[in-house]
Write a protein that holds these residues in place. Structure first.
Motif, PDB file in Angstrom:
ATOM      1  N   ASP A  97       0.790  -1.236   0.000  1.00 14.67           N
ATOM      2  CA  ASP A  97       0.000   0.000   0.000  1.00 14.67           C
ATOM      3  C   ASP A  97       0.822   1.285   0.000  1.00 14.67           C
ATOM      4  OD1 ASP A  97      -3.177  -0.655   1.501  1.00 14.67           O
ATOM      5  OD2 ASP A  97      -1.829  -2.041   0.480  1.00 14.67           O
ATOM      6  N   ARG A 126       1.050   4.093  -3.070  1.00 22.05           N
ATOM      7  CA  ARG A 126       0.612   5.489  -2.965  1.00 22.05           C
ATOM      8  C   ARG A 126       1.747   6.418  -3.358  1.00 22.05           C
ATOM      9  NH1 ARG A 126      -2.537   3.675   1.435  1.00 22.05           N
ATOM     10  NH2 ARG A 126      -4.689   3.490   0.723  1.00 22.05           N
ATOM     11  N   ARG A 151      -4.059   5.520  -6.042  1.00 24.42           N
ATOM     12  CA  ARG A 151      -4.973   5.992  -5.011  1.00 24.42           C
ATOM     13  C   ARG A 151      -5.123   4.973  -3.893  1.00 24.42           C
ATOM     14  NH1 ARG A 151      -8.427  10.568  -6.148  1.00 24.42           N
ATOM     15  NH2 ARG A 151      -7.493  11.576  -7.962  1.00 24.42           N
ATOM     16  N   ASP A 152      -5.023   3.698  -4.265  1.00 30.11           N
ATOM     17  CA  ASP A 152      -5.335   2.617  -3.316  1.00 30.11           C
ATOM     18  C   ASP A 152      -4.441   1.397  -3.508  1.00 30.11           C
ATOM     19  OD1 ASP A 152      -8.627   3.439  -3.006  1.00 30.11           O
ATOM     20  OD2 ASP A 152      -7.541   2.470  -1.359  1.00 30.11           O
ATOM     21  N   ASP A 156      -9.793   8.637  -9.873  1.00 30.44           N
ATOM     22  CA  ASP A 156     -10.190   7.430  -9.148  1.00 30.44           C
ATOM     23  C   ASP A 156     -11.477   6.883  -9.745  1.00 30.44           C
ATOM     24  OD1 ASP A 156     -10.983   6.550  -5.723  1.00 30.44           O
ATOM     25  OD2 ASP A 156      -9.715   5.534  -7.196  1.00 30.44           O
TER      26      ASP A 156
END
Lengths: 318, 157
Positions: free
Chosen positions: A184, A188, A193-194, A237
């Motif tokens: 993660d 980023r 975004r994720d 997103d």
């Protein structure tokens, strides 16, 4: 002559007689039901039925192989077929291992599928993407590996790719793939975004048996960068629809050759992402084993262009 | 900034590859296969009868299927199936048997049973060296009959 089992000498003659009557009555009842069926006389009398197994009823190769994210399909793209050899009264399943080696990277995937009554497919897959020397170039270390777990579910809505030979209606399924990447923080940092996300897809598969042809079209809503290996989302997103297609030709009962195309999003600002294209050969010697060999053009992956890959997959199952 | 290859280019490559493969395979296996119809590739009616005789023996001997054939005459079945296969392959025969639904009405046939029969048919066709493509032409005609043959549990009395 019927031999009665040894009886406790304490039982009275009446009790033994009573037991015998019960036993004989039970015997007569159990025989009389089918006998009544035989003697009923009408056409609806005796039903002919054969033995049924719990699995293995589908025709060879009609469960497809396993694609990179763990769903039944081709090599790159999910098809509307339900994995495994279970017919609509049965359950099937398989496990797979896939190795992809491009010029600069290595991707290994392992997983399993269970197919329920030719209606629902559940899958799990674990991907390991090894950046090898590119890891060094990126400053994250040689052989830095991204791991991703993918949980999949697919439901066949209608149609039968094999049996509906007198109609243009394909077999259609909807599916979902929940993807969870373990990097993660780093993702980023590169602009995603994720570190996790969900793909939704609709597949339509048709086998034109008189020409030994297999065709599949898939539309996928996704935010995943390089299948999710480089995270989800980026500049925006938003979900984007991607088109995927497969065309195959059955050379023999055991051999399918074909090609696939998979559109990819291009969410990250710092790296380009290419559509994927491959040609494949799937060898299915039995209902328990299949081997797929493919040559793929992966285009640009992270900071390396012109990634051409060799793809090898083994599937075992029932 | 997506590296999207033009769809038309991709399709051209795919179709060319498939066509090339088709030409190569049919050309190298049996030079005359391209010209022969499926019926001819089965060896005409005589070839169909020989293959069907083997097929009927096979399903009678198959423990998964034998129970369905207890009431039927082998000779009659061979005649009817040969006529039916011949008709479906465009050979001009007349099928004189019953319709699929009534013939199979007294049987509880599952998809598994249906496929087991198809597999036996495939084995018999392989044994008589019928080209794979021609086999699929016949199977394509037989496949839709599954609706009248396979029992629908929801319709059970």
């Amino acid at each position: 002559m019927i031999r009665l089992p040894a009886v406790n000498s304490r039982l009275t003659r009446r009790q033994v007689g009573g037991s015998a009557v019960l036993l004989l009555s039970a015997l007569f009842l159990s025989l009389s039901v089918p006998l009544a069926g035989l003697t009923a006389g009408s056409a609806a009398a005796q039903t002919l039925t054969g033995p049924q197994s719990l699995t293995g009823g589908k025709l060879l190769a009609t469960g497809g192989v396993t694609q990179l994210e763990g769903a039944a399909g081709g090599g790159l793209t999910p098809w509307a077929v339900i994995g495994g050899y279970g017919t609509r009264d049965q359950i099937g399943g398989n496990a797979f291992g896939t190795y992809v080696r491009s010029d600069d990277y290595e991707l290994t995937v392992g997983g399993a599928i269970i197919g329920l009554y030719d209606r629902v497919e559940l899958s799990i897959a674990r991907q390991a993407f090894d950046t090898r020397d590119v890891g060094t170039a990126l400053g994250i270390g040689e052989g830095f590996t991204f791991h991703q777990t993918i949980l999949g579910a697919k439901v066949r809505l209608f149609g039968d790719a094999v049996l509906d030979q007198d109609s243009w209606i394909p077999q259609v399924a909807v599916g979902v793939q929940y993807k969870d990447n373990d990097r993660d923080g780093l993702l980023r940092a590169i602009g995603a975004r994720d570190g996790n996300g969900t793909d939704y897809y609709l597949s339509a598969t048709k086998i034109i048996l008189e020409h030994s042809l297999l065709l599949n079209g898939t539309i996928r809503l996704t935010k995943a960068n390089q299948l999710g290996i480089l995270g989800f989302g980026g500049r925006d997103d938003e979900y984007e629809p991607m088109l995927e297609g497969s065309a195959g030709w059955l050379l023999s009962r055991n051999l399918l050759i074909g090609a696939e195309y998979r559109m990819k999003p291009d969410n990250l600002a710092i790296v380009k992402e290419s559509d994927w294209f491959d040609v494949f050969v799937a060898w299915v010697p039995s209902k328990h084993v299949s081997v797929t060999l493919a040559y793929a053009d992966l285009g640009t992956v992270a900071i390396r262009d012109n990634q051409r890959a060799l793809y090898l997959s083994l599937q075992i199952g029932f | 900034m997506n590296d999207r290859r033009p769809l038309s280019a991709v399709l051209t490559v795919v179709l060319s590859a498939v066509t090339l493969a088709a030409v190569l395979v049919t050309g190298t296996l049996t030079p005359s296969a391209r010209a022969a119809t499926a019926f001819e590739q089965f060896g005409g009616l005589k070839g169909i009868e020989a293959m069907t005789t083997d097929f009927v023996d096979r399903v009678h001997a198959n423990p998964r299927l034998a129970a369905f054939f207890v009431d039927s005459s082998k000779r009659r079945l061979i005649r009817q199936l040969s006529d039916q296969f011949c008709f479906e392959l465009g050979g001009g025969c007349v099928y004189k048997g019953g319709d699929m639904k009534s013939v199979h009405a007294r049987m509880e046939i599952t998809t598994e049973h249906f496929n087991a029969l198809v597999e036996d048919l495939q084995i018999s066709m392989d044994k008589f060296k019928i080209p794979f493509g021609a086999q699929n032409v016949l199977l394509a005609k037989l496949a839709p009959m599954n609706r009248d043959i396979i029992s629908d549990p929801s319709k059970k009395k």
